[in-house]
Design a protein around this motif. Structure first.
Motif, mmCIF file in Angstrom:
data_model
loop_
_atom_site.group_PDB
_atom_site.id
_atom_site.type_symbol
_atom_site.label_atom_id
_atom_site.label_comp_id
_atom_site.label_asym_id
_atom_site.label_seq_id
_atom_site.Cartn_x
_atom_site.Cartn_y
_atom_site.Cartn_z
ATOM 1 N N ILE A 20 0.925 -1.269 -0.115
ATOM 2 C CA ILE A 20 0.016 0.062 0.152
ATOM 3 C C ILE A 20 0.864 1.351 -0.096
ATOM 4 N N GLY A 21 0.708 2.140 -0.964
ATOM 5 C CA GLY A 21 1.386 3.381 -1.159
ATOM 6 C C GLY A 21 2.654 3.141 -1.764
ATOM 7 N N ARG A 45 1.751 3.279 -8.769
ATOM 8 C CA ARG A 45 1.519 3.531 -7.319
ATOM 9 C C ARG A 45 0.273 2.676 -6.869
ATOM 10 N N ARG A 46 0.463 1.683 -5.868
ATOM 11 C CA ARG A 46 -0.763 1.189 -5.453
ATOM 12 C C ARG A 46 -1.232 2.200 -4.246
ATOM 13 N N ILE A 47 -2.349 2.579 -4.388
ATOM 14 C CA ILE A 47 -3.261 3.331 -3.796
ATOM 15 C C ILE A 47 -3.703 2.621 -2.341
ATOM 16 N N ASP A 48 -4.735 1.726 -2.625
ATOM 17 C CA ASP A 48 -4.906 0.953 -1.527
ATOM 18 C C ASP A 48 -5.086 -0.569 -1.934
ATOM 19 N N THR A 51 -6.617 -0.376 -5.761
ATOM 20 C CA THR A 51 -6.657 0.671 -6.689
ATOM 21 C C THR A 51 -4.993 0.946 -7.016
ATOM 22 N N CYS A 125 -9.131 0.118 -11.051
ATOM 23 C CA CYS A 125 -9.803 -0.014 -9.909
ATOM 24 C C CYS A 125 -10.624 -1.662 -10.031
ATOM 25 N N GLY A 185 3.052 9.987 -1.355
ATOM 26 C CA GLY A 185 1.973 9.149 -1.426
ATOM 27 C C GLY A 185 0.745 9.189 -0.883
ATOM 28 N N GLY A 189 -2.909 9.528 -2.929
ATOM 29 C CA GLY A 189 -3.790 8.460 -2.517
ATOM 30 C C GLY A 189 -5.108 9.196 -2.156
ATOM 31 N N THR A 192 -6.778 10.511 -5.450
ATOM 32 C CA THR A 192 -7.030 9.565 -6.618
ATOM 33 C C THR A 192 -8.555 9.154 -5.885
#
Length: 330
Positions: A20-21, A45-48, A51, A125, A185, A189, A192
């Motif tokens: 994450i992040g 980039r991994r947001i969560d 996503t 997503c 990050g 996030g 986004t």
């Protein structure tokens, strides 16, 4: 002339491989690619847990083709400036600026020319997360586009919406972010999620297809070239003028006037000319029946094809070295 570089990325694998992040630059995903992506930022980039964010702020130093594996993932593309070609199966569309492009298809291929500058972003997503977490009301979406959100297999149709003033501002904030990690990050996030909220709110309003508010003459020329290529490649099932205009980011009048300037023909006349020329080439090759040739260029049977062929060339269709097959019927 530079040879086109070919890359590939599996969004599912990329998603599972990042924390994450966490951010991964393209050179780590594709190998040596610095000469292709002349970038302030080009990576993922991994947001969560559900996503991914892909920021595009670069110039293509070489032409390249990027194959994207994206199973059961909704992709939301927002381009502020620049454009590129996207293939979904045999179908090719121009991805223009100033529009939201929302899609869900297992595989797509993006082709970018050398020297092309792109500024924008792509949000990837999980389809079910978009439904469950953001409470997307699919009933508010036009029926042809509902499989984007309801089907694991998705659909080749791409939902295009105006890029709202709020959306443009959020994309600009992401592209202009000056924070260092970890603030960067966190900031990306939050933005986004704001974009996803704005997109869902827009989907809940009555939908109208749209074209960009402003489009340069160079972009119009590129769109006309793309439309002409679509016609040449899809002779067996020609898109309507309205659908073609939507696919290349123009309105009907811009498409028609652009074809007249570029080719001296209306879009219909241009498509019909290539239909007949393709049919003549296949007839001269002599490898299929006249009725099969008719079907290959979009006619349901011999009679309607023969009328169109005679109107164009002044004589009935005939196989190479043979006589017109006047007895064939629909």
């Amino acid at each position: 002339m530079d040879e086109q570089r070919k890359f590939g990325v599996d969004f599912r694998a990329l998603q599972s491989g990042l924390g994450i992040g966490e951010f991964v630059p393209s050179r780590q995903v594709f190998g040596a690619a610095d000469e292709v992506f002349i970038a302030r930022e080009h990576g993922y980039r991994r947001i969560d847990a559900h996503t991914l964010l892909h920021v595009l702020n670069f110039e293509a130093g070489q032409p390249y083709s990027l194959k994207l594996a994206r199973p059961d993932l909704v992709c939301i593309q927002a381009i502020i400036s620049g454009s590129y070609s996207r293939w979904i199966g045999p179908r090719m569309d121009l991805v223009p600026p100033q529009l939201l492009q929302i899609s869900n298809v297992p595989i797509s291929i993006s082709d970018v020319e050398a020297g092309r500058k792109l500024r924008g972003l792509l949000i990837v997503c999980d389809r079910q997360h978009l439904l469950d977490h953001y409470k997307l009301n699919v009933a508010a979406i036009p029926a042809p586009y509902r499989p984007i959100f309801l089907s694991r297999e998705g659909t080749p149709e791409v939902l295009q919406l105006p890029l709202s003033a709020t959306g443009i501002g959020l994309v600009d904030q992401i592209l202009g972010c000056k924070y260092a990690e970890p603030l960067r990050g966190i900031f990306l996030g939050v933005k986004t999620v704001e974009i996803l909220c704005d997109v869902v709110a827009q989907l809940h309003r009555p939908q109208r297809t749209a074209t960009p508010r402003l489009i340069s003459e160079r972009a119009k020329q590129k769109a006309i070239e793309t439309a002409a290529e679509i016609y040449r490649r899809e002779l067996g099932e020609l898109p309507s003028i309205e659908m073609l205009a939507l696919r290349v980011g123009l309105n009907r009048n811009e498409l028609t006037s652009g074809f007249r300037r570029a080719f001296g023909l209306t879009p219909h006349a241009y498509a019909q000319m290539h239909r007949m020329e393709r049919a003549r080439d296949m007839l001269q090759a002599g490898q299929m029946s006249i009725s099969e040739v008719a079907r290959r260029v979009g006619y349901e049977g011999y009679a309607s094809f023969a009328r169109a062929y005679h109107a164009h060339f002044g004589h009935a269709p005939a196989l190479s070295g043979g006589q017109p097959a006047a007895t064939e019927a629909d």
